[in-house]
Enzyme design. Sequence first.
Site, PDB file in Angstrom:
ATOM      1  N   ARG A  38       8.439 -17.016   3.198  1.00 50.27           N
ATOM      2  CA  ARG A  38       7.259 -17.438   2.431  1.00 50.27           C
ATOM      3  C   ARG A  38       7.473 -18.768   1.720  1.00 50.27           C
ATOM      4  O   ARG A  38       6.517 -19.520   1.513  1.00 50.27           O
ATOM      5  CB  ARG A  38       6.872 -16.343   1.428  1.00 50.27           C
ATOM      6  CG  ARG A  38       6.238 -15.145   2.129  1.00 50.27           C
ATOM      7  CD  ARG A  38       5.974 -13.983   1.209  1.00 50.27           C
ATOM      8  NE  ARG A  38       5.080 -13.021   1.857  1.00 50.27           N
ATOM      9  CZ  ARG A  38       4.764 -11.844   1.352  1.00 50.27           C
ATOM     10  NH1 ARG A  38       5.276 -11.466   0.188  1.00 50.27           N
ATOM     11  NH2 ARG A  38       3.940 -11.030   1.986  1.00 50.27           N
ATOM     12  N   LYS A 199      -2.289   5.960  11.822  1.00 51.60           N
ATOM     13  CA  LYS A 199      -3.496   6.711  11.456  1.00 51.60           C
ATOM     14  C   LYS A 199      -4.788   5.939  11.655  1.00 51.60           C
ATOM     15  O   LYS A 199      -4.901   4.785  11.259  1.00 51.60           O
ATOM     16  CB  LYS A 199      -3.389   7.150   9.995  1.00 51.60           C
ATOM     17  CG  LYS A 199      -2.247   8.145   9.769  1.00 51.60           C
ATOM     18  CD  LYS A 199      -2.288   8.676   8.354  1.00 51.60           C
ATOM     19  CE  LYS A 199      -1.296   9.809   8.184  1.00 51.60           C
ATOM     20  NZ  LYS A 199      -1.314  10.359   6.843  1.00 51.60           N
ATOM     21  N   GLY A 357       2.514  -6.426   8.865  1.00 52.09           N
ATOM     22  CA  GLY A 357       3.971  -6.267   8.818  1.00 52.09           C
ATOM     23  C   GLY A 357       4.591  -5.629  10.046  1.00 52.09           C
ATOM     24  O   GLY A 357       5.530  -6.169  10.639  1.00 52.09           O
ATOM     25  N   GLY A 380      -2.524  -7.038   3.771  1.00 51.77           N
ATOM     26  CA  GLY A 380      -3.855  -6.595   3.327  1.00 51.77           C
ATOM     27  C   GLY A 380      -4.957  -7.591   3.627  1.00 51.77           C
ATOM     28  O   GLY A 380      -6.043  -7.218   4.058  1.00 51.77           O
TER      29      GLY A 380
END
Length: 399
Positions: A38, A199, A357, A380
């Site tokens: 980063r 999921k 990720g 996210g």
Amino acid sequence: MSAFKTIDDLGDVTGKVALVRVDFNLPMQDGLVTDDTRIRAAVPTIRDLTAKGAKVLLLAHFGRPKGERNPAMSLSLVVGAVEKVIGKEVMFVPEVAGDIVAQAVGILRPGDVAILENTRFWKGEEKNDPELVNAIAANGDFYVNDAFSAAHRAHASTEGLARVLPAYAGRSMQAELEALDKALGTPVKPVAAVVGGAKVSSKLDVLTHLVAQVDHLIIGGGMANTFLAAKGVDVGKSLCEHDLAPTAIAILETADKSGCTVHLPYEVVVSKEFAANPASLRTCNVHEVAADEMILDAGPSAAEALGDVLKTCRTLVWNGPLGAFEMAPFDAATVALAKTAAALTAEGSLTSVAGGGDTVAALNHAGVAADFSYISTAGGAFLEWMEGKELPGVAALSA
């Protein structure tokens, strides 16, 4: 996507103060940064601004201090790592606003860099409190957002500052937005999406949005089992959300109406236990899964067929693995499809954008991350973009 200004739109900024939002929420162990990805992502923006003679004040959050000062989450801990990557001295300022920051600005020369303290030490950061926004803005001349990964949060340092100062996208943010626009904003069709993971419930909004956007939706991982079960396939002991069968059917019906072809594995790799290279490992047709077996990957023929689908497409967006890729041999389908996508990208027939990720880990594992057109490290924010949501930090740049 609305137009946004970039660093190229800046005039003479010699001696001006740039408030630059970066993502320095870095993995650390024993007080040392263990991965500087980063920091490296922020280098082009820092380099271009310092070359223009701006005084660069870096803003970032670190961990979840919940509005309290916590020495273990101070950004002073990352200064050494940042200096090493950018190759110049970096001043640390233990505040984000007020006289101490003003004094630091007075000391800095054009082209110098400072890191301000963890923005989340102030309660007003996550509340996007106008008072904090104005206090931070008082020491800056313009704002640059280079933290796409935090763009889905409407915080003082990600959204508020863009409303009160001239706002620009940094190099990393610019590259991300241009790549995402190519993937789902104004893509070259046909478009394929690979969505995997454990999921369905965690990616319901993604699937619902994508079936109306793409020509081919490839569903993998545990999510595929839920769709197979909804279609009446016995998936044995496989990870499966049986209660989401009606939702899965509704998504398939929407896909049908939108002209989107949904691809589920017809051949699978199964085992009675989740272990590396188990004795009970076998490959079978999806209708031949025994009651005591679990599906852990797509089979080689299924992976090859999916590769053939990609050969007919011009754009690919990928989020999530096809199987339990963390353990061999259940990484085979993900690796095979990733290699096909990388080869198609290299020959210029496919624009490939991947994010999340697990996805980044899987593509690194396959050794093809560098061959994709663009890899987003945002978790996210990338997911919310795939859901078709407006990201506050991005919207503020084009306001």
